[in-house]
Design an enzyme around this catalytic site. Sequence first.
Site, PDB file in Angstrom:
ATOM      1  N   ASP A  55      -2.377  -1.847  -6.755  1.00  0.00           N
ATOM      2  CA  ASP A  55      -2.413  -0.609  -7.548  1.00  0.00           C
ATOM      3  C   ASP A  55      -3.499  -0.685  -8.612  1.00  0.00           C
ATOM      4  O   ASP A  55      -3.810  -1.766  -9.118  1.00  0.00           O
ATOM      5  CB  ASP A  55      -1.071  -0.396  -8.267  1.00  0.00           C
ATOM      6  CG  ASP A  55       0.016   0.063  -7.313  1.00  0.00           C
ATOM      7  OD1 ASP A  55      -0.287   0.254  -6.127  1.00  0.00           O
ATOM      8  OD2 ASP A  55       1.155   0.236  -7.775  1.00  0.00           O
ATOM      9  N   CYS A 100       0.216  -5.741  -5.612  1.00  0.00           N
ATOM     10  CA  CYS A 100       0.392  -4.623  -4.689  1.00  0.00           C
ATOM     11  C   CYS A 100      -0.876  -3.803  -4.488  1.00  0.00           C
ATOM     12  O   CYS A 100      -0.901  -2.896  -3.664  1.00  0.00           O
ATOM     13  CB  CYS A 100       1.535  -3.728  -5.154  1.00  0.00           C
ATOM     14  SG  CYS A 100       1.385  -3.181  -6.843  1.00  0.00           S
ATOM     15  N   CYS A 107       5.371  -1.655 -12.868  1.00  0.00           N
ATOM     16  CA  CYS A 107       4.619  -0.401 -12.969  1.00  0.00           C
ATOM     17  C   CYS A 107       4.575   0.073 -14.421  1.00  0.00           C
ATOM     18  O   CYS A 107       3.546   0.564 -14.903  1.00  0.00           O
ATOM     19  CB  CYS A 107       5.256   0.682 -12.112  1.00  0.00           C
ATOM     20  SG  CYS A 107       5.299   0.258 -10.369  1.00  0.00           S
ATOM     21  N   CYS A 127       1.937   3.462  -6.425  1.00  0.00           N
ATOM     22  CA  CYS A 127       3.195   4.035  -5.984  1.00  0.00           C
ATOM     23  C   CYS A 127       3.689   5.106  -6.953  1.00  0.00           C
ATOM     24  O   CYS A 127       3.126   5.296  -8.035  1.00  0.00           O
ATOM     25  CB  CYS A 127       4.248   2.932  -5.860  1.00  0.00           C
ATOM     26  SG  CYS A 127       4.672   2.225  -7.449  1.00  0.00           S
TER      27      CYS A 127
END
Lengths: 239, 161
Positions: free
Chosen positions: B66, B64, B133, B90
């Site tokens: 990140d 993603c 995450c 996020c």
Amino acid sequence: MSTVRAVRAAITASRSTSSVIAFASRLTARASSTLAVDACWNCGDLSPTNPAASSLDFFCVACGMIQPPLVDGNHFKVLGVEERFAVDASELEDAMRRRQKVLHPDKFSSASETEREHSANQASAVNAAYGVLRDPLRRAKYILETRGWGVTERDGRETPVDPELLMEVMEAREDILEAKGDAKRLRELLSEHSATVEKCIQDTREVLDAKVFDGERAKDVVFRLTYFVKVMEEIKDLL
Amino acid sequence: MLRRTIADCARSARMNSTALAFSRAQTRAYDKKVVEHFDNPRNVGSFDKKDMNVGTGIVGAPACGDVMKLQIKIDEEGNIVDSCFKTFGCGSAIASSSVATEWIKGTHMDEAVTIKNQDIAKHLNLPPVKLHCSMLAEDAIRSAVADVKAKREASAQAKAA
């Protein structure tokens, strides 16, 4: 994919005069070869249907009826475009339009329910393929995936991302945060990073379209592309 | 002590999840704890990464895009006296790193590395698609600890030589 379809085909086949033995041997051949051989839902014809060859192959060669999309239809094959990263936008758009011209549900408004259903599914498979392939990052990720090198959520965990890349991205993101509200500076950053993204795309093309495919290297360049596309999005959001 | 804190957090998370299950099923994309950490992140900042007592962990999720940096400051015995983070990602990634810095402060670095991503995910009620995450936060702690240990070893060897 096709127990139902096979059974339906078997019924049709046994109803017709074609020999059951021939059918069985073809089924075996189908199981053991990678060539997709599917019986037509309408006439039971077992001609190999290969959507890569021409748009005509979305239709049964025997009765001309529209066929359902292949379950694992490769996006490039769905559009009938050679599988490579360096494909241009206009080539993809032309291919998509060519397919929709014959497959779009509008063409089947007065056809049977089954035909309308197949047309809708074919058209949405074409749209899905076009959606993925027109975007360089999604196209790159898709090519990796089809070659068994898909980027997953576990990446970065088992194979840590190059810390230097992460540091570079961290600094880029910090610069963007600092420039928040300063449109002039943001535009500077935008042009700086669009050059980075261009370079990433060039590298990706070189690696993905190389004669000898290097999966590790391909993953690295696509990681880098992912990060800098994200950086660009971030700047655009603030502008 | 850390274990108890985690157990308490986990217990309250369980209670919350029952109460929240209904409303979350309707519209809520993020749990209110995630939103709370996102709006009010703890320990955002940077330490000098060249400092001998600072360990830096920088990790990323290439799927993603990140990126997360987590830093620790340790004393002579290896206790974590301070911790900070900077995460570009996020809400769940920000909340996970925010929680991680809170939990590891005041613990020994060998204890900090026993924090599991499941503990963080449970505390924040992360949905399955956001579990990575919390993994990022776990990896960031480990890599920060590994970094400061490597630094100390290198300096010990330099002294011995």
